[in-house]
Design a protein around this motif. Structure first.
Motif, PDB file in Angstrom:
ATOM      1  N   PRO A  65      50.136  -2.005  47.879  1.00 16.72           N
ATOM      2  CA  PRO A  65      49.032  -2.543  47.450  1.00 16.72           C
ATOM      3  C   PRO A  65      48.688  -2.421  46.104  1.00 16.72           C
ATOM      4  O   PRO A  65      47.634  -2.389  45.568  1.00 16.72           O
ATOM      5  N   VAL A  66      49.532  -3.160  45.553  1.00 15.91           N
ATOM      6  CA  VAL A  66      49.294  -3.910  43.800  1.00 15.91           C
ATOM      7  C   VAL A  66      49.683  -5.286  43.872  1.00 15.91           C
ATOM      8  O   VAL A  66      50.636  -5.710  44.273  1.00 15.91           O
ATOM      9  N   PHE A  67      48.722  -6.088  43.329  1.00 14.36           N
ATOM     10  CA  PHE A  67      48.734  -8.012  43.477  1.00 14.36           C
ATOM     11  C   PHE A  67      48.695  -8.220  42.185  1.00 14.36           C
ATOM     12  O   PHE A  67      48.650  -8.961  42.221  1.00 14.36           O
ATOM     13  N   ALA A  68      49.700  -7.020  41.255  1.00 12.93           N
ATOM     14  CA  ALA A  68      50.149  -7.936  40.250  1.00 12.93           C
ATOM     15  C   ALA A  68      51.292  -8.476  40.193  1.00 12.93           C
ATOM     16  O   ALA A  68      50.977  -9.128  39.129  1.00 12.93           O
ATOM     17  N   ILE A 115      48.843  -6.057  52.746  1.00 14.50           N
ATOM     18  CA  ILE A 115      49.173  -4.950  51.664  1.00 14.50           C
ATOM     19  C   ILE A 115      48.882  -3.789  52.446  1.00 14.50           C
ATOM     20  O   ILE A 115      48.559  -3.862  54.217  1.00 14.50           O
ATOM     21  N   PRO A 168      45.345   0.640  51.745  1.00 12.87           N
ATOM     22  CA  PRO A 168      45.128   1.835  50.259  1.00 12.87           C
ATOM     23  C   PRO A 168      44.344   3.412  49.976  1.00 12.87           C
ATOM     24  O   PRO A 168      44.338   4.151  49.641  1.00 12.87           O
ATOM     25  N   GLN A 205      46.517   5.807  51.140  1.00 14.54           N
ATOM     26  CA  GLN A 205      47.300   5.874  49.597  1.00 14.54           C
ATOM     27  C   GLN A 205      46.268   7.148  48.308  1.00 14.54           C
ATOM     28  O   GLN A 205      46.761   8.280  48.166  1.00 14.54           O
ATOM     29  N   ALA A 206      44.910   6.559  48.800  1.00 19.45           N
ATOM     30  CA  ALA A 206      43.523   7.106  47.583  1.00 19.45           C
ATOM     31  C   ALA A 206      44.019   8.415  48.763  1.00 19.45           C
ATOM     32  O   ALA A 206      43.995  10.039  47.866  1.00 19.45           O
ATOM     33  N   MET A 231      40.440  -7.936  44.998  1.00 18.35           N
ATOM     34  CA  MET A 231      40.806  -9.431  43.916  1.00 18.35           C
ATOM     35  C   MET A 231      39.714  -9.661  43.946  1.00 18.35           C
ATOM     36  O   MET A 231      39.082 -10.175  42.609  1.00 18.35           O
ATOM     37  N   THR A 283      43.965  -4.921  40.017  1.00 17.63           N
ATOM     38  CA  THR A 283      45.076  -5.546  40.712  1.00 17.63           C
ATOM     39  C   THR A 283      45.602  -4.800  41.660  1.00 17.63           C
ATOM     40  O   THR A 283      46.876  -4.595  42.632  1.00 17.63           O
ATOM     41  N   GLU A 284      45.045  -3.300  41.160  1.00 19.86           N
ATOM     42  CA  GLU A 284      45.360  -2.072  42.165  1.00 19.86           C
ATOM     43  C   GLU A 284      45.219  -1.727  42.848  1.00 19.86           C
ATOM     44  O   GLU A 284      43.842  -1.183  42.751  1.00 19.86           O
ATOM     45  N   ALA A 285      44.776  -1.866  44.243  1.00 18.85           N
ATOM     46  CA  ALA A 285      43.952  -1.834  45.472  1.00 18.85           C
ATOM     47  C   ALA A 285      43.832  -0.078  45.175  1.00 18.85           C
ATOM     48  O   ALA A 285      43.106   0.261  45.862  1.00 18.85           O
ATOM     49  N   VAL A 286      44.924   0.805  45.017  1.00 15.46           N
ATOM     50  CA  VAL A 286      44.765   1.873  45.464  1.00 15.46           C
ATOM     51  C   VAL A 286      44.113   2.582  44.240  1.00 15.46           C
ATOM     52  O   VAL A 286      43.309   3.654  44.301  1.00 15.46           O
ATOM     53  N   ILE A 299      45.474  -1.966  37.347  1.00 19.38           N
ATOM     54  CA  ILE A 299      46.366  -3.159  37.193  1.00 19.38           C
ATOM     55  C   ILE A 299      47.792  -3.036  37.339  1.00 19.38           C
ATOM     56  O   ILE A 299      48.158  -3.547  38.760  1.00 19.38           O
ATOM     57  N   THR A 300      48.500  -1.275  37.297  1.00 22.78           N
ATOM     58  CA  THR A 300      49.908  -1.424  37.764  1.00 22.78           C
ATOM     59  C   THR A 300      49.977   0.160  38.219  1.00 22.78           C
ATOM     60  O   THR A 300      48.764   0.705  38.260  1.00 22.78           O
ATOM     61  N   PRO A 301      50.422   0.375  39.162  1.00 23.77           N
ATOM     62  CA  PRO A 301      50.162   1.842  39.841  1.00 23.77           C
ATOM     63  C   PRO A 301      50.086   2.674  38.784  1.00 23.77           C
ATOM     64  O   PRO A 301      51.142   2.766  37.636  1.00 23.77           O
ATOM     65  N   GLN A 348      47.556  10.550  37.200  1.00 23.61           N
ATOM     66  CA  GLN A 348      49.295  10.641  37.157  1.00 23.61           C
ATOM     67  C   GLN A 348      49.778  10.854  35.761  1.00 23.61           C
ATOM     68  O   GLN A 348      50.295  11.266  34.923  1.00 23.61           O
TER      69      GLN A 348
END
Lengths: 114, 254
Positions: free
Chosen positions: A56-59, A67, A70, A73-74, B47, B53-56, B139-141, B146
């Motif tokens: 689930p990352v649209f980058a 996807i 998410p 995952q959260a 989006m 861009t990072e859905a989580v 943007i990214t994981p 973390q």
């Protein structure tokens, strides 16, 4: 139906529980508890998996790509944080048990309390 | 109860549990056949609605932002509890008394040169990596949780590379506590911004920006930074409490 991830979750739960039941050291017991808890990660992530879907990352993928869920995952992230805090507190308690009873064997601590 | 009877009891209980678990799971959709609405809906709107861009990350800090606030305060409360738990017995034996009592041969060995050089060389890159992970959480994981742990690891590496008793006197515990509390408060303050902007708590009130750039997704980067501060502070506090124990009771010393 493919149920291997669910079987892994059940196995992790039971194997961790077996460790807790037969543990002779509090630190070992706490590590076994983290194994039990890791079964919930596997279960959560398995439920959210969609065959053929992307992470689930649209980058770096088009916005209309399917996807995996998410939300689970959260939830797994929350789970990890809770596990970290629970372990930290339990390690603190194990330290105090060592100071107060002079042992970290759960059976001996129980015997001392009478 | 003897170990043998305990094992037997466990095996019986495990068999019953295993049966119920498999029975319960047999009603689930099979692996890879996800049907739940939320993941699919989020995948379609995240989006366009949040420019993330990072859905989580968007789920954690925006759609489920209130839960994450609770999660942050679980960590906060647990670390406070641990500090109280480990300070309670802090009594007669301090580090100075112990050093008097046990002469030089009982003192902690210093870190080896190899560990010290490697440790100090890694501190800089780890701090940069931690900050990178925190600020790119939308943007990214990655994200605050973390990245915060990586930042804490960098600070703990300083203790590992140096002579810990000497480090204890100079380490910035008030600063770490401030980061912990400030990060926890920052999350709520950002949430209150939504109320001030005329909507509900934790409403994403900031301009959303261009997706995929550093300044996008509204308040999500701010929440990541405050969580990162809180987690880094909490973990440094937690580890230093455990390390301190060694100098109070003489535990963990061979």
């Amino acid at each position: 139906m493919s149920f291997l991830p669910y079987a892994v979750a059940a196995w992790l739960f039971l194997v961790g529980l077996y460790g807790i039941v037969t543990s002779r050291h509090l630190v070992h017991l706490i590590v076994c508890l983290t194994v039990v808890q890791s079964s919930s990660y596997v279960l959560l992530l398995a439920i959210g998996y969609l065959a053929g879907a992307q992470a689930p990352v649209f980058a770096d993928i088009p916005p209309d790509t399917p996807i995996v869920d998410p939300v689970v995952q959260a939830l797994t992230l929350t789970d990890v944080v809770v596990e970290a805090t629970v372990s930290a507190l339990l390690f603190g308690l194990a330290l105090q048990a060592q100071k107060r009873f002079g042992t970290v064997n759960p059976d001996e601590i129980a015997a001392m309390k009478g | 109860m003897t170990m043998r009877s305990r094992r037997v009891l466990f095996l019986v209980a495990a068999a019953i549990f295993g049966f119920l678990f498999v029975w319960g799971l047999s009603g689930l959709p099979s692996f890879g056949d996800y049907r739940g609405p939320y993941g699919i809906v989020l995948g379609q709107i995240v989006m366009s609605e949040r420019h993330t861009t990072e859905a989580v990350g968007a789920t954690t800090f925006d759609y489920r932002g209130f839960d994450t606030m609770g999660e942050e305060y679980i960590l906060f409360a647990a670390v406070m509890g641990l500090v109280i738990l480990l300070r309670e017995l802090r009594g007669e034996r301090t580090e100075e008394e112990e050093e008097e009592e046990y002469p030089v041969h009982r003192r902690r060995r210093e870190a080896s040169d190899a560990l010290r050089v490697l440790g100090l060389a890694l501190v800089g890159p780890l701090v940069v990596l931690g900050i990178y992970i925190v600020v790119h959480g939308h943007i990214t994981p990655g994200g605050g949780f973390q990245g915060g742990v990586i930042l804490a690891a960098a600070l703990i590496l300083v203790s590992l590379a140096g002579r810990y008793p000497a480090m204890r006197r100079v380490r910035p515990i008030p600063l770490v506590e401030l980061a912990d509390a400030g990060g926890a408060a920052g999350f709520v303050l950002v949430g209150l911004g939504g109320l001030i902007a005329g909507s509900e708590f934790l409403y994403n009130f900031l301009p959303l920006g261009e997706p995929g750039t550093l300044l996008s997704s509204g308040m999500i980067p701010l929440l990541n930074i405050s969580v990162g501060l809180e987690v880094a502070g909490a973990f440094v506090l937690l580890i230093s409490e455990f390390l301190d124990q060694q100098f109070i009771s003489g535990l963990g010393e061979e």
